[in-house]
Design an enzyme around this catalytic site. Structure first.
Site, PDB file in Angstrom:
ATOM      1  N   GLN A 111      -2.853   2.457   9.756  1.00 25.82           N
ATOM      2  CA  GLN A 111      -1.496   2.553   9.186  1.00 25.82           C
ATOM      3  C   GLN A 111      -0.567   3.367  10.092  1.00 25.82           C
ATOM      4  O   GLN A 111       0.639   3.135  10.135  1.00 25.82           O
ATOM      5  CB  GLN A 111      -1.540   3.209   7.790  1.00 25.82           C
ATOM      6  CG  GLN A 111      -2.198   2.370   6.716  1.00 25.82           C
ATOM      7  CD  GLN A 111      -3.670   2.688   6.585  1.00 25.82           C
ATOM      8  OE1 GLN A 111      -4.331   3.021   7.562  1.00 25.82           O
ATOM      9  NE2 GLN A 111      -4.199   2.568   5.390  1.00 25.82           N
ATOM     10  N   ASP A 149      -1.878  10.837  -2.351  1.00 22.86           N
ATOM     11  CA  ASP A 149      -2.192   9.770  -3.309  1.00 22.86           C
ATOM     12  C   ASP A 149      -2.409  10.316  -4.718  1.00 22.86           C
ATOM     13  O   ASP A 149      -2.200   9.616  -5.702  1.00 22.86           O
ATOM     14  CB  ASP A 149      -3.413   8.984  -2.849  1.00 22.86           C
ATOM     15  CG  ASP A 149      -3.021   8.142  -1.653  1.00 22.86           C
ATOM     16  OD1 ASP A 149      -3.022   8.675  -0.531  1.00 22.86           O
ATOM     17  OD2 ASP A 149      -2.643   6.976  -1.849  1.00 22.86           O
ATOM     18  N   LYS A 152      -5.048  10.062   2.664  1.00 27.07           N
ATOM     19  CA  LYS A 152      -5.823   9.210   3.572  1.00 27.07           C
ATOM     20  C   LYS A 152      -6.951   9.977   4.264  1.00 27.07           C
ATOM     21  O   LYS A 152      -6.745  11.109   4.702  1.00 27.07           O
ATOM     22  CB  LYS A 152      -4.865   8.601   4.599  1.00 27.07           C
ATOM     23  CG  LYS A 152      -5.485   7.683   5.621  1.00 27.07           C
ATOM     24  CD  LYS A 152      -6.330   6.579   5.013  1.00 27.07           C
ATOM     25  CE  LYS A 152      -5.595   5.722   4.014  1.00 27.07           C
ATOM     26  NZ  LYS A 152      -6.497   4.866   3.196  1.00 27.07           N
ATOM     27  N   ARG A 181       0.838  -1.190   0.000  1.00 25.02           N
ATOM     28  CA  ARG A 181       0.000   0.000   0.000  1.00 25.02           C
ATOM     29  C   ARG A 181       0.884   1.256   0.000  1.00 25.02           C
ATOM     30  O   ARG A 181       2.096   1.156   0.144  1.00 25.02           O
ATOM     31  CB  ARG A 181      -0.955  -0.015   1.202  1.00 25.02           C
ATOM     32  CG  ARG A 181      -0.223  -0.348   2.492  1.00 25.02           C
ATOM     33  CD  ARG A 181      -0.720   0.354   3.673  1.00 25.02           C
ATOM     34  NE  ARG A 181      -0.612   1.791   3.585  1.00 25.02           N
ATOM     35  CZ  ARG A 181       0.516   2.485   3.763  1.00 25.02           C
ATOM     36  NH1 ARG A 181       1.688   1.890   3.995  1.00 25.02           N
ATOM     37  NH2 ARG A 181       0.506   3.807   3.683  1.00 25.02           N
ATOM     38  N   GLY A 182       0.217   2.414  -0.152  1.00 24.88           N
ATOM     39  CA  GLY A 182       0.970   3.661  -0.283  1.00 24.88           C
ATOM     40  C   GLY A 182       1.144   3.937  -1.770  1.00 24.88           C
ATOM     41  O   GLY A 182       1.509   3.026  -2.534  1.00 24.88           O
ATOM     42  N   ALA A 183       0.880   5.186  -2.169  1.00 25.51           N
ATOM     43  CA  ALA A 183       0.796   5.500  -3.599  1.00 25.51           C
ATOM     44  C   ALA A 183       2.031   5.067  -4.417  1.00 25.51           C
ATOM     45  O   ALA A 183       1.885   4.308  -5.393  1.00 25.51           O
ATOM     46  CB  ALA A 183       0.505   6.984  -3.774  1.00 25.51           C
ATOM     47  N   ARG A 225      -7.004  -0.410  -7.404  1.00 24.01           N
ATOM     48  CA  ARG A 225      -7.314   0.701  -6.481  1.00 24.01           C
ATOM     49  C   ARG A 225      -7.398   1.977  -7.323  1.00 24.01           C
ATOM     50  O   ARG A 225      -6.515   2.235  -8.134  1.00 24.01           O
ATOM     51  CB  ARG A 225      -6.242   0.840  -5.378  1.00 24.01           C
ATOM     52  CG  ARG A 225      -6.238  -0.347  -4.399  1.00 24.01           C
ATOM     53  CD  ARG A 225      -5.435  -0.044  -3.152  1.00 24.01           C
ATOM     54  NE  ARG A 225      -6.141   0.846  -2.251  1.00 24.01           N
ATOM     55  CZ  ARG A 225      -5.567   1.422  -1.184  1.00 24.01           C
ATOM     56  NH1 ARG A 225      -4.297   1.211  -0.919  1.00 24.01           N
ATOM     57  NH2 ARG A 225      -6.265   2.218  -0.404  1.00 24.01           N
TER      58      ARG A 225
HETATM   59  O1  MRU Z   1      -4.799   3.339   1.728  1.00 21.12           O
HETATM   60  P1  MRU Z   1      -3.306   3.522   1.783  1.00 21.12           P
HETATM   61  O2  MRU Z   1      -2.686   3.002   3.028  1.00 21.12           O
HETATM   62  O3  MRU Z   1      -2.641   3.011   0.531  1.00 21.12           O
HETATM   63  O4  MRU Z   1      -3.145   5.097   1.797  1.00 21.12           O
HETATM   64  C1  MRU Z   1      -1.869   5.633   1.852  1.00 21.12           C
HETATM   65  C2  MRU Z   1      -1.848   7.088   2.025  1.00 21.12           C
HETATM   66  O5  MRU Z   1      -2.859   7.744   2.063  1.00 21.12           O
HETATM   67  C3  MRU Z   1      -0.496   7.717   2.054  1.00 21.12           C
HETATM   68  O6  MRU Z   1      -0.514   8.864   2.838  1.00 21.12           O
HETATM   69  C4  MRU Z   1      -0.100   8.102   0.627  1.00 21.12           C
HETATM   70  O7  MRU Z   1      -0.198   7.013  -0.217  1.00 21.12           O
HETATM   71  C5  MRU Z   1       1.256   8.642   0.583  1.00 21.12           C
HETATM   72  S1  MRU Z   1       2.446   7.375   0.640  1.00 21.12           S
HETATM   73  C6  MRU Z   1       3.961   8.029   0.490  1.00 21.12           C
END
Ligand code: MRU
Length: 340
Positions: A192, A233, A244, A45-47, A88
């Site tokens: 998270q 994201d 998030k 996970r994470g962009a 996603r």
């Molecule tokens: O749903 P997630 O855990 O994938 O969401 C992640 C976030 O919102 C992070 O803040 C975002 O991806 C930045 S990651 C460097």
């Protein structure tokens, strides 16, 4: 620290983020459908990490297409890419990675295309590592000695398959000799912040205090926070930022208390094709993530639930957007246009 994503030539090794911090489980994925599932289930996970994983996943998918003519191969490869595109919807890094993979799929032979896909996935990964290192160094310039920072969700190495964005800036500030401490929101529903951000910061020996999401305003009022820093994201051309769920609330609170609110993201998170942040698709996730915590029900069965995974922070609440190509400030419609 274990790496979030590692390419082992014929498979992808991931650190299962859904099981942290209780267990550090490395899983080897050699079937692209398992990579798609790992993204959907947020084991990756994470962009930026989603984009990198999808690129490797497409390379895996291409290797598994056997005995096909080039036309048949390309048809099947397109199906692989579609499966990732449907995993996603919010993080634009995913779609950027898919488009890059599509662009290199023009070689003469199937073998050539397979090779180019692997090389491109590795290149996407390398670029995210470099970008997050650069933006972290740049962003650290905004952090003063003694700063107490609030961060939300997780924007560290796990989320980026690189150095981190919001957490990268904090780590780089520490490396520059500044004393910093962090308040991490737990980040309901999937925690998270509680599970991953605290875990990463403790490994870096950066003091971290875990708070529930609803405590942020209290600590701002108590003058216990000097700035808020989060990842992103997707950032639209006008600077409106998807991150998030809960980020918007923090931005409004920071504004009300005169606290700077920074967004740290590589330029792969900027989507200049969208003129307004309200055009960003917001993922709605399984209600069980809200009614349950780590598998245990906490709400009456059958209760109505809403579970948007992200929200949009309007640009007037964002003090700066930290990218590897510079620190962008309002008017974002002009500054962001110079970075891509
Ligand atoms: O749903 P997630 O855990 O994938 O969401 C992640 C976030 O919102 C992070 O803040 C975002 O991806 C930045 S990651 C460097």
């Amino acid at each position: 620290m274990a790496t979030a994503i590692e390419w082992l030539d014929d498979k992808l090794r991931i650190l299962d983020q859904s099981r942290l911090p209780r267990e550090q489980v490395l899983t080897d994925l050699d079937d692209y459908t398992d990579v798609v599932l790992a993204i959907k289930e947020m084991r990756i996970r994470g962009a930026p990490a989603i984009g990198v994983a999808a690129a490797y996943g497409i390379a895996l998918g291409a290797s598994s297409i056997k005995g096909a003519s080039k036309d048949e191969f390309l048809t099947q490869l397109n199906q692989v890419m579609q499966a990732f595109a449907a995993s996603r919807p919010t993080a634009v890094n995913l779609f950027l990675a898919i488009n890059r993979m599509r662009r290199v799929a023009g070689g003469e032979s199937v073998a050539e295309i397979r090779n180019s896909l692997i090389n491109e996935a590795k290149q996407i990964h390398r670029e995210e590592i470099t970008a997050t290192e650069l933006l972290s160094d740049l962003g650290a310039g905004l952090i003063k000695d003694g700063y107490r920072l609030l961060t939300h969700c997780n924007a560290g190495p796990l989320a980026t398959a690189g150095y981190g964005t919001a957490l990268g800036v904090i780590k780089a500030a520490k490396d520059q000799g500044k004393e910093v401490s962090v308040f991490a929101t737990e980040t309901r529903p999937l925690l998270q912040g509680a599970r991953l951000t605290t875990w990463e910061l403790r490994q870096e020996n950066i003091p971290v205090t875990l708070i529930t999401d609803s405590m942020a305003g209290y600590f701002m009022q108590q003058r216990k926070l000097d700035c808020v820093i989060v990842g992103a994201d997707r950032i639209a051309a006008n600077g409106y930022t998807a991150n998030k769920i809960g980020t918007y609330t923090l931005a409004v609170l920071a504004n009300a208390h005169g606290i700077p609110f920074y967004v740290a993201a590589p330029t792969t998170t900027i989507d200049l094709s969208l003129t307004s942040g309200y055009q960003i698709p917001i993922e709605e996730r399984n209600p069980e993530e809200v009614t349950h915590i780590q598998g245990v029900a906490i709400a009456p069965e059958g209760v109505d639930v809403a579970n948007p995974a992200f929200d949009i922070t309007p640009n007037q609440y964002i003090s700066a957007i930290i990218t590897e190509r510079g620190i962008m400030r309002a008017p974002y419609i002009e500054s962001l246009n110079t970075v891509q």
